[in-house]
Scaffold this active site. Structure first.
Site, PDB file in Angstrom:
ATOM      1  CB  ILE A  97      -0.788   0.557   1.009  1.00 16.44           C
ATOM      2  CG1 ILE A  97      -2.430  -1.011   1.051  1.00 16.44           C
ATOM      3  CG2 ILE A  97      -1.730   1.223   1.002  1.00 16.44           C
ATOM      4  CD1 ILE A  97      -2.489  -0.986   2.297  1.00 16.44           C
ATOM      5  CE1 TYR A  98       5.459   0.254  -0.782  1.00 14.58           C
ATOM      6  CE2 TYR A  98       6.330   0.826  -3.494  1.00 14.58           C
ATOM      7  CZ  TYR A  98       6.537   0.322  -1.700  1.00 14.58           C
ATOM      8  OH  TYR A  98       7.200  -0.764  -1.762  1.00 14.58           O
ATOM      9  N   GLY A 109      -4.596   6.071   2.418  1.00 16.56           N
ATOM     10  CA  GLY A 109      -4.218   4.600   2.687  1.00 16.56           C
ATOM     11  C   GLY A 109      -5.118   3.614   3.497  1.00 16.56           C
ATOM     12  CG  ASN A 136       6.610   1.997   7.781  1.00 12.34           C
ATOM     13  OD1 ASN A 136       6.539   3.291   8.791  1.00 12.34           O
ATOM     14  ND2 ASN A 136       6.498   1.873   6.664  1.00 12.34           N
ATOM     15  CG  ASN A 138       4.057   6.892  11.705  1.00  9.88           C
ATOM     16  OD1 ASN A 138       3.570   6.796  12.135  1.00  9.88           O
ATOM     17  ND2 ASN A 138       4.625   8.463   9.838  1.00  9.88           N
ATOM     18  CE1 TYR A 143      -1.861  -1.700   6.212  1.00  3.53           C
ATOM     19  CE2 TYR A 143       0.398  -1.592   7.171  1.00  3.53           C
ATOM     20  CZ  TYR A 143      -0.408  -1.434   6.247  1.00  3.53           C
ATOM     21  OH  TYR A 143       0.130  -1.451   4.618  1.00  3.53           O
ATOM     22  CE  LYS A 145      -6.684   3.774  11.836  1.00  4.85           C
ATOM     23  NZ  LYS A 145      -7.037   5.244  11.140  1.00  4.85           N
TER      24      LYS A 145
END
Length: 173
Positions: A97-98, A109, A136, A138, A143, A145
């Site tokens: 997911i970029y 996102g 990473n 953030n 994920y 959440k």
């Protein structure tokens, strides 16, 4: 109000996918990795030939996110033997997911993840899984959440630097 649209991508979107891949990867990881390792990874993974093979793979799906008329991110899903780890026939992998950094915080996102969940339900898989770099924070928070839990880890080689990815999954009901 800006309109965000998610649509399926094809080989005709190769250049856009390539540009977003390079820019996003560099924006996200260049501060904490050597320029040599970053360059090697980008050249190996985001060249036109490699991305064309991925887009053409019948067991991979790409989706573009556009804001108004600008493409600002994408989603790559793998199933069957296209999965990067232990091909589980009853699971779907989110490989990427970029989202371009300047568009973070605009729910792009989240919309891409929602699309992945929708595809997983259509395919009637039991779970969605992904690998995310352990530093990473953030992405891990995002994920978590969304209900993903860590179930394992694996080695991710960035150039000559061995790094650890957390493997996270979401059960699909």
């Amino acid at each position: 109000m800006p309109k965000i649209e998610i649509r399926k991508a094809s080989l005709s979107n190769l250049e856009t996918i390539q540009d977003i891949s390079k820019q996003t990867f560099i924006e996200t990881f260049s501060d904490v990795n050597t320029p040599e390792n970053m360059e090697e990874y980008v050249l190996l993974n985001f060249n036109a030939k490699q991305l064309s093979l991925e887009i053409d793979n019948p067991n991979s799906l790409f989706y573009l996110a556009t804001l108004d008329s600008e493409t600002v991110g994408y989603l790559k899903l793998n199933f069957g033997d296209a999965q990067t780890e232990n091909a589980n026939e009853n699971a779907l992998e989110i490989q990427r997911i970029y989202v371009l950094k300047e568009f973070h915080g605009k729910r792009i996102g989240q919309l891409l993840l929602d699309e992945a969940i929708k595809v997983a339900r259509q395919m009637a898989v039991n779970s969605i899984w992904l690998g995310v770099w352990e530093k990473n924070y953030n992405a891990i928070g995002f994920y978590t959440k969304n209900g993903f839990i860590t179930f394992d880890k694996h080695l991710f080689l960035l150039g000559d630097d061995p790094q650890t990815d957390l493997l996270m999954k979401l059960e699909i009901s």
